[in-house]
Structures are given as structure tokens and as C-alpha cells.
Design a protein around this motif. Sequence first.
Motif, short mmCIF file in Angstrom:
data_model
loop_
_atom_site.label_atom_id
_atom_site.label_comp_id
_atom_site.label_asym_id
_atom_site.label_seq_id
_atom_site.Cartn_x
_atom_site.Cartn_y
_atom_site.Cartn_z
N ASN A 179 34.50 38.95 39.84
CA ASN A 179 35.53 38.39 40.49
C ASN A 179 36.30 39.47 41.14
O ASN A 179 35.73 40.74 41.23
CB ASN A 179 36.78 37.93 39.50
CG ASN A 179 37.57 38.97 38.40
OD1 ASN A 179 37.14 40.16 38.60
ND2 ASN A 179 38.28 38.48 37.68
N PHE A 180 37.38 39.52 41.93
CA PHE A 180 38.06 40.50 42.88
C PHE A 180 38.11 41.67 42.05
O PHE A 180 38.01 42.99 42.66
CB PHE A 180 39.14 40.01 43.79
CG PHE A 180 40.38 40.08 43.09
CD1 PHE A 180 40.79 39.12 42.11
CD2 PHE A 180 41.06 41.10 42.99
CE1 PHE A 180 41.85 39.10 41.42
CE2 PHE A 180 42.59 41.13 42.54
CZ PHE A 180 42.90 40.19 41.61
N GLU B 275 35.62 32.29 39.83
CA GLU B 275 36.26 33.46 40.28
C GLU B 275 35.22 34.31 41.01
O GLU B 275 35.69 35.25 41.99
CB GLU B 275 36.90 34.40 39.08
CG GLU B 275 37.92 33.67 38.27
CD GLU B 275 38.70 34.60 37.26
OE1 GLU B 275 38.27 35.79 37.22
OE2 GLU B 275 39.26 34.15 36.36
N ARG C 190 33.27 33.44 43.37
CA ARG C 190 33.32 32.91 44.65
C ARG C 190 34.49 33.73 45.41
O ARG C 190 34.40 33.82 46.73
CB ARG C 190 33.76 31.49 44.77
CG ARG C 190 32.45 30.60 44.32
CD ARG C 190 32.72 29.24 44.81
NE ARG C 190 33.49 28.62 43.96
CZ ARG C 190 33.07 27.74 42.59
NH1 ARG C 190 31.95 28.02 42.27
NH2 ARG C 190 33.66 27.18 41.91
N ASP C 191 35.54 34.16 45.05
CA ASP C 191 36.46 34.75 45.68
C ASP C 191 36.41 36.47 45.46
O ASP C 191 37.29 37.06 45.66
CB ASP C 191 38.03 34.51 45.31
CG ASP C 191 38.46 33.22 45.75
OD1 ASP C 191 37.92 32.76 46.82
OD2 ASP C 191 39.18 32.19 45.06
N ARG D 17 32.06 36.57 48.42
CA ARG D 17 32.75 37.26 49.86
C ARG D 17 32.05 38.42 50.06
O ARG D 17 31.90 38.45 51.35
CB ARG D 17 34.39 37.14 49.42
CG ARG D 17 34.93 35.83 49.32
CD ARG D 17 36.47 36.13 49.54
NE ARG D 17 37.30 35.07 49.12
CZ ARG D 17 38.48 34.87 49.47
NH1 ARG D 17 38.93 36.04 50.15
NH2 ARG D 17 39.23 34.02 49.14
N ALA E 105 45.36 40.10 45.56
CA ALA E 105 44.64 39.44 46.30
C ALA E 105 45.40 38.17 46.58
O ALA E 105 45.18 37.65 47.64
CB ALA E 105 43.35 39.06 45.40
N ARG E 106 46.46 37.92 45.74
CA ARG E 106 47.36 36.92 46.21
C ARG E 106 48.68 36.97 45.35
O ARG E 106 48.64 37.99 44.40
CB ARG E 106 46.74 35.46 45.56
CG ARG E 106 46.34 35.52 44.15
CD ARG E 106 46.19 33.84 43.75
NE ARG E 106 46.09 33.86 42.23
CZ ARG E 106 44.87 33.92 41.78
NH1 ARG E 106 43.70 34.10 42.04
NH2 ARG E 106 44.87 33.81 40.57
N LEU F 117 39.13 40.17 50.26
CA LEU F 117 39.29 39.51 48.91
C LEU F 117 40.77 38.76 49.14
O LEU F 117 40.91 38.17 47.91
CB LEU F 117 39.21 40.60 47.83
CG LEU F 117 37.86 41.40 47.75
CD1 LEU F 117 38.21 42.66 46.79
CD2 LEU F 117 36.81 40.55 47.19
N GLN G 205 43.76 36.21 49.15
CA GLN G 205 43.63 34.93 48.81
C GLN G 205 45.00 34.20 49.55
O GLN G 205 45.01 32.90 49.44
CB GLN G 205 43.48 34.68 47.24
CG GLN G 205 41.87 34.84 46.77
CD GLN G 205 42.17 34.75 45.23
OE1 GLN G 205 42.70 34.07 44.56
NE2 GLN G 205 41.44 35.83 44.68
N ASP G 206 45.67 35.00 49.80
CA ASP G 206 46.85 34.50 50.57
C ASP G 206 47.49 35.79 51.40
O ASP G 206 47.16 36.91 51.41
CB ASP G 206 48.26 33.88 49.59
CG ASP G 206 48.76 34.98 48.70
OD1 ASP G 206 48.85 36.18 49.13
OD2 ASP G 206 49.23 34.52 47.68
#
Length: 281
Positions: free
Chosen positions: A11-12, A59, A61-62, A66, A220-221, A256, A258-259
Amino acid sequence: MNYRHEFHAGNFADVLKHALLVRTLLYLRRKDKAFRYIDTHSGAGLYDLSGSEAQRSGEARDGIDRLRAASLSPAAAELLAPYLDSVGAGPLYPGSPKIAQSFLRPQDKALCCELLPQAAAALRRALGRDARVKVIERDGYEGLNAFVPPPERRGLVLIDPPFERRDDYERAFDSVAAALKKWPGGTFMIWQPVKEPEIADAFCREIGGLAEGLRIDLQARAPGKGLGRTGLVVVNPPYVLEEEASVLLPELTRLLAQDGTARFWLEPFGKKTDASKVPSQ
Ligand SMILES: C[S@@+](CC[C@H](N)C(=O)[O-])C[C@H]1O[C@@H](n2cnc3c(N)ncnc32)[C@H](O)[C@@H]1O
């Protein structure tokens, strides 16, 4: 203990941690003199990203997915290439001990603690027969106290607890404080989840009272469900790490994100005067 890294591998947070772990190992390889890698919370060593746990969480995938698909600036690509080479093309994603193993030279050694018997057994299988590497099924905080200073007097300790127990912060701080007394020049990389920034800030301030270091966080978010921000507290970082992180962080944050709240922090901490008395590795 409920924590299973199978859900979070790649994950990130793993990307940030493992990319900077590799940069630190590469720095240690600049001198021929042997170094030792100590992993206090090693995990199972190899994670199947096509397996049910990883697929269920999604997880990776992000995270690593990426990065593998990204087009990077030449400077970031050069710094990330050794990490990307060490993790390969998947679907198996290596954990920190397996990544570190791929950067050991014949003269270097690794000690890997893992408390969970199944994870320790899986780690032994993942690392194979390698006289340089030892897996120890024991509490990593206690192990750290027993294993420092290493005979080589050069090296890196990764402290990567699940933080599912309330006392993980206290135990991480106490074990770093005790280890620094015995090994003031050692490099310590402590991972932390940044769910409540005040707690992460306080931890960093306390560590800064012991030694000089670098705080590296990536959001990341926005805070909410699950982990949105991850952090590394690096005590006695290699002198190149701040500059390398300043190249990597803008790019990793962009990749990375996400928002729209995605951002990073790169902040030296601790007193310069303390560090100047410590011989560099
Ligand atoms: C976040 S995972 C480790 C991931 C690994 N460092 C990596 O980067 O691939 C944390 C691991 O610590 C183990 N663990 C939990 N408490 C521990 C302790 N006190 N000592 C050693 N291992 C512990 C868990 O079983 C889990 O496998």
C-alpha cells in the motif's frame, strides 16, 4: 494479536517506507565495511497481491501498482529504480526483510524478529537458506535491546509495529532511547500511522529530545476510514536522505494521492549539537 500485513502489503505506506529503506541501505553500501540490518517487526516476508486478503483490501492498487505504472521524472526514476527492481513485477510483494536481503553484500548481516509463529515460519521460507540472515521468533523490542550495538558498529534498525496495542508508542520510544545509549551512531527508522497528528507530533518531539533526525510524512487522503497518512521518523539519517526525500516526496505524493488533500512533510528534528558529537556511519 490480530494484525496481518497481508491486507496492507504494497500500500502507499509500504511504498514510502520501503523506498526510503532502500535509499538508506544503499547509503550503507557506499563503504566496504560491513553493516547490520535489524528488523524488529519483520512480518511474513512475502505477500501474494493476487491473494484474497490483498484483493479484498485493494490497498496495493493505490500503492505499488500505481508506482509500477507511473511515468517518473528522471531524477525520481533513478532514485526509485533499486526499490522497484527489488520488488519485481508481482504478484508477490516482498516485505522489509526480503527487500533488505537483496541489498546485503557477502560481508553484511540481518537479524529479523517476528513474534507471530506462522509469520516467522513464512519469513524463514521467504528468505531461504542464507547464512547472512537470521530469523528470530521473539519480541522485537526486547530483541533490539539484546542486539545493539551490533559488532559491525554500522547499520540500520527498522521498527515497524502494527500499532494495534496502545503501548506501541511507549515501547518504541523506550527501546530507541535504550538502544541509542548503547549505540549513539545507529540509524533507526520508525514507522508510524498518522491517524491522530497530535500523537505523531508528540512522538516525534520526544524522539527529537534523544537525537537528531528527519520526519517524513505522506498524506494520500483526508483522515477518515482507514489509513490516510503515514510517517517515518528517522534517527541519525544518512546525510543524503533529506535531499533524496526532497526529490521523491513531491513525486510520490502526486502518484499516491487519493484526494485533493494529499501532501507531504519533510522536517528535520532534534538538536544539531547532539548529532555533531555522534560519529557518522
Ligand atoms: C507492519 S507488520 C511488519 C511489516 C514489515 N516490517 C514490512 O515492512 O514488510 C508488523 C509485524 O509485527 C509483528 N509483531 C507484532 N508485535 C510484535 C512484537 N512485539 N515483536 C515482534 N513482532 C511483532 C506482527 O505479527 C506483524 O507481522
